[in-house]
Motif scaffolding. Structure first.
Motif, PDB file in Angstrom:
ATOM      1  N   VAL A 126      25.478  72.676  53.867  1.00 37.74           N
ATOM      2  CA  VAL A 126      26.839  72.636  53.321  1.00 37.74           C
ATOM      3  C   VAL A 126      27.329  71.198  53.260  1.00 37.74           C
ATOM      4  CG1 VAL A 126      29.228  73.348  53.722  1.00 37.74           C
ATOM      5  CG2 VAL A 126      27.363  74.991  54.008  1.00 37.74           C
ATOM      6  N   GLU A 127      27.035  70.425  54.276  1.00 42.91           N
ATOM      7  CA  GLU A 127      27.406  69.003  54.246  1.00 42.91           C
ATOM      8  C   GLU A 127      26.726  68.288  53.081  1.00 42.91           C
ATOM      9  OE1 GLU A 127      26.620  67.151  57.956  1.00 42.91           O
ATOM     10  OE2 GLU A 127      28.003  68.417  59.089  1.00 42.91           O
TER      11      GLU A 127
ATOM     12  N   ALA B 196      21.994  75.539  58.224  1.00 38.44           N
ATOM     13  CA  ALA B 196      23.112  75.948  57.354  1.00 38.44           C
ATOM     14  C   ALA B 196      24.227  74.909  57.309  1.00 38.44           C
ATOM     15  CB  ALA B 196      23.641  77.307  57.798  1.00 38.44           C
ATOM     16  N   PRO B 197      24.731  74.418  58.450  1.00 38.52           N
ATOM     17  CA  PRO B 197      25.800  73.413  58.378  1.00 38.52           C
ATOM     18  C   PRO B 197      25.379  72.151  57.628  1.00 38.52           C
ATOM     19  CG  PRO B 197      25.668  74.360  60.581  1.00 38.52           C
ATOM     20  CD  PRO B 197      24.451  74.817  59.849  1.00 38.52           C
ATOM     21  N   ALA B 198      24.134  71.721  57.852  1.00 40.30           N
ATOM     22  CA  ALA B 198      23.646  70.516  57.169  1.00 40.30           C
ATOM     23  C   ALA B 198      23.564  70.735  55.665  1.00 40.30           C
ATOM     24  CB  ALA B 198      22.275  70.129  57.721  1.00 40.30           C
TER      25      ALA B 198
ATOM     26  N   HIS C 212      34.142  81.808  57.319  1.00 41.75           N
ATOM     27  CA  HIS C 212      34.203  80.460  56.759  1.00 41.75           C
ATOM     28  C   HIS C 212      34.203  80.452  55.228  1.00 41.75           C
ATOM     29  CE1 HIS C 212      33.352  79.035  60.811  1.00 41.75           C
ATOM     30  NE2 HIS C 212      32.271  79.797  60.845  1.00 41.75           N
TER      31      HIS C 212
ATOM     32  N   SER D 148      16.936  72.528  52.760  1.00 43.57           N
ATOM     33  CA  SER D 148      18.274  71.936  52.861  1.00 43.57           C
ATOM     34  C   SER D 148      18.315  70.504  52.364  1.00 43.57           C
ATOM     35  CB  SER D 148      18.769  71.997  54.317  1.00 43.57           C
ATOM     36  OG  SER D 148      17.917  71.268  55.179  1.00 43.57           O
TER      37      SER D 148
ATOM     38  N   VAL E 117      26.412  82.293  60.570  1.00 48.63           N
ATOM     39  CA  VAL E 117      26.142  80.879  60.812  1.00 48.63           C
ATOM     40  C   VAL E 117      27.468  80.139  60.804  1.00 48.63           C
ATOM     41  CG1 VAL E 117      23.809  80.907  59.840  1.00 48.63           C
ATOM     42  CG2 VAL E 117      25.776  80.505  58.335  1.00 48.63           C
ATOM     43  N   ALA E 118      27.435  78.909  61.311  1.00 48.77           N
ATOM     44  CA  ALA E 118      28.647  78.092  61.381  1.00 48.77           C
ATOM     45  C   ALA E 118      28.876  77.365  60.067  1.00 48.77           C
ATOM     46  CB  ALA E 118      28.526  77.104  62.533  1.00 48.77           C
ATOM     47  N   ALA E 119      28.943  78.119  58.988  1.00 49.90           N
ATOM     48  CA  ALA E 119      29.139  77.573  57.651  1.00 49.90           C
ATOM     49  C   ALA E 119      29.513  78.733  56.733  1.00 49.90           C
ATOM     50  CB  ALA E 119      27.856  76.899  57.158  1.00 49.90           C
TER      51      ALA E 119
ATOM     52  N   HIS F 238      18.406  79.182  59.143  1.00 46.62           N
ATOM     53  CA  HIS F 238      19.773  79.396  59.623  1.00 46.62           C
ATOM     54  C   HIS F 238      20.277  78.203  60.439  1.00 46.62           C
ATOM     55  CE1 HIS F 238      18.427  83.485  58.666  1.00 46.62           C
ATOM     56  NE2 HIS F 238      19.712  83.796  58.530  1.00 46.62           N
ATOM     57  N   ASP F 239      19.366  77.523  61.109  1.00 47.65           N
ATOM     58  CA  ASP F 239      19.749  76.366  61.924  1.00 47.65           C
ATOM     59  C   ASP F 239      20.200  75.186  61.074  1.00 47.65           C
ATOM     60  OD1 ASP F 239      19.006  77.844  64.153  1.00 47.65           O
ATOM     61  OD2 ASP F 239      16.975  77.008  64.212  1.00 47.65           O
TER      62      ASP F 239
END
Length: 515
Positions: free
Chosen positions: A62-63, A58-60, A20, A35, A75-77, A55-56
């Motif tokens: 980045v948002e 991570a997407p938040a 990503h 975060s 991670v999904a980011a 790690h949970d």
């Protein structure tokens, strides 16, 4: 942080970019491990804790605006995935105590490598001057005073609160940018080698050692071992020819003895001897134990300093801060003005409030060791002594990490309370060390009660404040000026007692109100 591409961050940390991540994306904002605090351009550090795993989030993050995540697993980011590191045998650091699978150590090692790179770049290219501060007691207060002084000469970064360990130290370093002139680094240790490690991350030019006391005695085993650890700071300083300066407390023999362990130029400070380079005379305390003194420094006119922080022990801390400022080129008159205008910025540390009804609450509940506990009791005793006929109430919890000395050290606090004529003790907790304190306090004639926790302790203090002292006429006017000290190791959370005692009360304006 200085702007860096993700590919550069990966190189610095030994990590790899996940699918990503854009290698040319630039991190130019702050590094955060919460975060919710991430701003545009920042880097999110994914730490695992007892209650949550970064790690949970991570997407938040980045948002929220993070460019990428520094992570121990994919991670999904967008992320820099850092390698695992070997755990040291017998490591008793704060980091090791809360790292179940080694992922925190991996991420913190990467963050430390990144911080070391930033510190080197800024020192070489922007002239960043780094001051390290250590000691068994007073680090945070002194750090705040140093920051107040250096801020008069340039942009200054200092850790919030007590960010002084393996996580907080690199986090603070990464707050620096190309416009930062000074970094004040507070350094703590729970073992030999810890301060040396922190000094490698951000090599200091100036090193301050305040004292060698009994904090963490359980880990170190002796004050001599503590001195060995604290002295790692002066060992890390550059030689005098390259601007290294070791600032040592001449009133502490173990600190003064560190002069032989450094290549830097040694200067000393003292509240007791005029033979030191920086010393205080004409020390006075006001009715809430704020000190005034005359500052003497090499080659400059004496300056009067009137501190807004509380306790006689702050004079020594202020001298250390003055030495840092003057050795950094700040004129003595400017230093004195900065010290006089400085307020404590670290919460729950000698935070003094006076309610509209006259009751003064000294909230020093962030942490406690034997040295800082004695200083807090002295401030309580002095403040009450300035108000004849009032009660002085000590709300005390356990001092942790004292090892086999815990019972005796707590028992000695009973004698310390009697020495300062403290009238009441509310002891929070019923451990063996606290029982020893209660027993000794009662033997010394101090009205003593035990509380099970924060709410119980606050209720007991309110009861004391509401009751008339036996045989005292005009009790309401006198008791309305009672003084309460709240102090314990951080884990006890006793600042909640101070918060309850102040809740619903207007605070006095002017010199008795600490913001």
């Amino acid at each position: 942080m200085i702007p860096l591409k993700l590919r550069t961050i990966a190189e610095i940390t030994g990590g790899t970019l996940n699918e990503h991540a854009d290698p040319d994306a630039v991190v130019g904002g702050f590094v955060e491990f919460d975060s919710r605090k991430i701003a545009d351009g920042g880097l999110f550090v994914a730490l695992s804790g007892a209650r949550a795993d970064g790690h949970d989030f991570a997407p938040a993050a980045v948002e929220q605006g993070a460019v990428a995540v520094l992570a121990a697993r994919d991670v999904a980011a967008p992320a820099v995935i850092v390698p695992r590191v070997d755990r040291r045998a017998g490591d008793n650091s704060d980091l090791a105590a809360n790292d179940k699978d080694g992922s925190v150590a991996a991420v913190v090692a990467a963050m430390s490598s990144l911080a070391a790179y930033v510190a080197r770049e800024l020192t070489r290219n922007s002239g960043l001057s780094i001051t390290g501060v250590t000691g068994s007691a007073g680090k945070t207060s002194t750090k705040d005073l140093i920051a107040a002084v250096l801020s008069t000469a340039g942009e200054t970064v200092a850790p919030p609160g007590s960010f002084n360990n393996e996580i907080g130290h690199p986090y603070t370093v990464l707050r620096c940018t190309e416009t930062t002139d000074f970094l004040v680094a507070e350094m703590s240790a729970r073992g030999i080698g810890h301060i040396a490690h922190l000094a490698q991350i951000a090599p200091p030019r100036i090193g301050v050692v305040l004292n060698v006391g009994s904090a963490h005695l359980g880990e170190f085993g002796s004050r001599e071992n503590i001195a060995q650890a604290k002295g790692e700071l002066v060992e890390a300083l550059p030689e005098a020819e390259r601007g290294g300066v070791a600032i040592l407390n001449a009133d502490d023999d173990l600190v003064a003895g560190m002069a032989r362990r450094t290549r830097a130029r040694v200067v000393t400070f003292s509240t007791q001897s005029k033979d030191a380079d920086y010393y205080a005379t004409d020390i006075e305390l006001d009715d809430v134990a704020r000190a005034s003194f005359t500052l003497h420094s090499p080659g400059q006119d004496p300056q009067r300093v009137c501190l807004n922080v509380f306790g006689a022990h702050q004079v020594s801390n202020a001298l250390a801060a003055a030495a840092v400022g003057i050795e950094s080129g700040v004129p003595a008159a400017t230093v004195a003005s900065a010290l006089s205008g400085a307020h404590g910025v670290s919460v729950n540390r000698m935070d003094v409030h006076t309610r509209a009804d006259g009751v003064t609450v000294i909230n020093d509940a962030y942490n406690a060791n034997p040295d800082s506990m004695r200083a807090g009791i002295a401030a309580l005793g002095y403040t009450a002594a300035a108000r004849p006929g009032v009660r002085s109430i000590a709300v005390l919890g356990e001092m942790n990490e004292l090892g086999s000395n815990a019972v005796d050290t707590h028992r000695e606090l009973g004698d310390e309370l009697a020495r300062y004529d403290v009238t009441h003790l509310v002891a929070v907790g019923r451990t063996e060390p606290m029982r020893a304190l209660v027993q000794q306090a009662r033997a010394r004639g101090i009205a003593t009660s035990t509380a099970s926790g924060v709410d119980d302790a606050a209720a007991r203090v309110r009861s004391i404040l509401a009751a008339p002292p036996a045989g005292v006429e005009g009790w309401y006017e006198r008791s309305a000026r009672d003084v309460v000290l709240v102090k314990a190791s951080n884990a006890a959370g006793l600042w909640g007692v101070a918060e309850q005692l102040l809740a619903g009360h207007n605070l006095r304006d002017g010199k008795n109100q600490q913001n």
